[in-house]
Design an enzyme around this catalytic site. Structure first.
Site, short mmCIF file in Angstrom:
data_model
loop_
_atom_site.label_atom_id
_atom_site.label_comp_id
_atom_site.label_asym_id
_atom_site.label_seq_id
_atom_site.Cartn_x
_atom_site.Cartn_y
_atom_site.Cartn_z
N ARG A 103 78.11 -0.80 0.71
CA ARG A 103 77.80 -1.27 -0.65
C ARG A 103 77.46 -2.74 -0.53
O ARG A 103 78.29 -3.56 -0.11
CB ARG A 103 78.99 -1.09 -1.60
CG ARG A 103 78.80 -1.82 -2.92
CD ARG A 103 79.81 -1.46 -3.96
NE ARG A 103 79.54 -0.14 -4.51
CZ ARG A 103 80.05 0.31 -5.66
NH1 ARG A 103 80.84 -0.46 -6.39
NH2 ARG A 103 79.76 1.52 -6.10
N HIS A 130 71.62 3.68 -6.43
CA HIS A 130 73.01 4.16 -6.34
C HIS A 130 72.98 5.69 -6.22
O HIS A 130 73.41 6.41 -7.13
CB HIS A 130 73.79 3.72 -7.57
CG HIS A 130 75.28 3.86 -7.45
ND1 HIS A 130 75.91 4.23 -6.28
CD2 HIS A 130 76.28 3.68 -8.36
CE1 HIS A 130 77.23 4.27 -6.48
NE2 HIS A 130 77.47 3.95 -7.73
N GLN A 133 76.12 8.18 -6.89
CA GLN A 133 76.48 8.45 -8.27
C GLN A 133 75.64 9.60 -8.84
O GLN A 133 76.12 10.41 -9.64
CB GLN A 133 76.28 7.20 -9.13
CG GLN A 133 76.70 7.38 -10.58
CD GLN A 133 78.20 7.58 -10.73
OE1 GLN A 133 78.98 6.84 -10.15
NE2 GLN A 133 78.61 8.58 -11.50
N ASP A 218 74.28 2.43 -18.63
CA ASP A 218 75.05 1.67 -17.64
C ASP A 218 75.25 0.27 -18.23
O ASP A 218 74.65 -0.09 -19.25
CB ASP A 218 74.26 1.63 -16.32
CG ASP A 218 75.03 1.02 -15.14
OD1 ASP A 218 76.25 0.82 -15.27
OD2 ASP A 218 74.40 0.74 -14.11
N CYS A 258 78.09 5.87 -15.29
CA CYS A 258 78.66 5.82 -13.94
C CYS A 258 80.02 5.14 -13.90
O CYS A 258 80.80 5.38 -12.98
CB CYS A 258 77.68 5.14 -12.99
SG CYS A 258 77.38 3.40 -13.37
N ARG A 286 82.54 12.41 -7.94
CA ARG A 286 82.19 11.50 -6.84
C ARG A 286 82.88 11.98 -5.57
O ARG A 286 82.30 11.99 -4.49
CB ARG A 286 82.63 10.06 -7.17
CG ARG A 286 81.86 9.39 -8.30
CD ARG A 286 80.41 9.16 -7.95
NE ARG A 286 80.25 8.38 -6.73
CZ ARG A 286 80.32 7.05 -6.64
NH1 ARG A 286 80.53 6.33 -7.73
NH2 ARG A 286 80.15 6.43 -5.49
#
Ligand code: CP
Ligand code: NVA
Length: 299
Positions: A103, A130, A133, A218, A258, A286
């Site tokens: 990340r 991402h 996700q 988001d 997310c 996840r």
């Protein structure tokens, strides 16, 4: 050839579909208390240049459930954080561990790491994408509503890393994606263009949610953009996923995010905590979808 998972485009449509179904199977096995340890003795390196709750815990838990082990590597206390070249770090780490999750900020950094890695590299979020996700979001939609192929998804808010991964998902899972952003916050034009006629851009959230089967959003300021928070709150006024906006989507539309979420900013509390929200299922998924990914890459 070493397979990496830097974007959703690194897998075929058939592989992604199989992965999402496998994730649900692994979830059922886990809930039934069935032991499944295909990664005994395998080790994952987890490089974090940014904060995380879900990503870290889901990957670490997944490795433990699979009989393997995970090492948390924060840039604060590795040589990477003191300037050791990413290429050298990739050469060294990939001679020790079996898979690496990263990340970080610049997407290019993870590409350079992967180019020098002997083992699979997983994108656990960059400024550009991402993809992990999206595996969970797709699994969640499939579990609640069946195949997302031919459905309509509305993205409301920032044209950010999550939005870019939704564009790739629209290509790979074959759904229509309507993106509503304020002027100046549109997603990357090249990524949009590659999405072809599956992608529609607008600056009007009401227009985007018409006939939507899934509404998603988001945060307005992503990690690394904290200093723009106030400016962004002004720019994104009118882009909150409110109950009245949800009411313009299909009656059985789902809502997801997310997480972490800011109630009262990008989403109203009554939406994220309401009956159409599947955010907790998506968060749980996840774990299961990344286990399916690890199994695909390693077992
Ligand atoms: N959604 C997500 O990636 O959460 P974390 O930042 O907590 O990992
Ligand atoms: N767009 C957000 C997602 C967090 C999971 C960020 O990059 O901070």
């Amino acid at each position: 050839m070493t397979r990496h998972f830097l974007t959703l485009l690194d897998m075929t449509q058939a592989e992604l579909n199989a992965l999402v179904h496998r994730a649900t199977e692994l979830k059922q096995m886990q809930h039934a208390g069935e032991r499944h340890e295909p990664l005994r003795g395998k080790v994952m390196g987890m490089i974090f240049d940014k904060s995380s709750t879900r990503t870290r815990v889901s990957f670490e838990t997944g490795m433990a459930q699979f009989g393997g082990h995970a090492i948390f590597l924060s840039s604060r206390d590795t040589q990477l954080g003191r300037g050791e070249p990413i290429e050298d770090s990739a050469r060294v780490l990939s001679r020790m561990v079996d898979v690496v999750m990263i990340r970080t900020y610049e997407h290019d950094k993870i590409v350079r790491f992967a180019d020098n890695s002997r083992v699979p590299v997983i994108n656990a979020l960059t400024d550009l994408y991402h993809p992990c996700q999206l595996l969970a979001d797709m699994q969640t939609f499939f579990e609640h509503r069946g195949d997302i192929k031919g459905k309509t998804v509305a993205w409301i808010g920032d044209g950010n890393n999550m939005c870019h991964s939704y564009i790739n998902a629209a290509r790979q899972f074959d759904f229509q994606l309507r993106i509503a952003t304020p002027v100046g916050y549109e997603p990357d034009a090249k990524i949009v263009a590659a999405g072809g006629d599956r992608i529609t851009l607008t600056h009007n959230p009401q227009e985007a949610v018409q006939d939507a089967d899934l509404v998603t959003t988001d945060v307005w300021a992503s990690m690394g953009q904290e200093q723009e928070q106030t400016q962004r709150e002004e720019s994104f006024a009118g882009f909150q996923v409110s109950a009245s906006l949800m009411a313009e989507a299909n009656a059985d539309a789902l809502f997801t995010h997310c997480l972490p979420a800011h109630r009262g900013e990008e989403v109203a509390a009554e939406v994220i905590d309401g009956p159409q929200s599947v955010v907790w299922d998506a968060a749980e998924n996840r774990l299961h979808s990344q286990k399916a990914l690890l199994e695909f890459l390693l077992a």
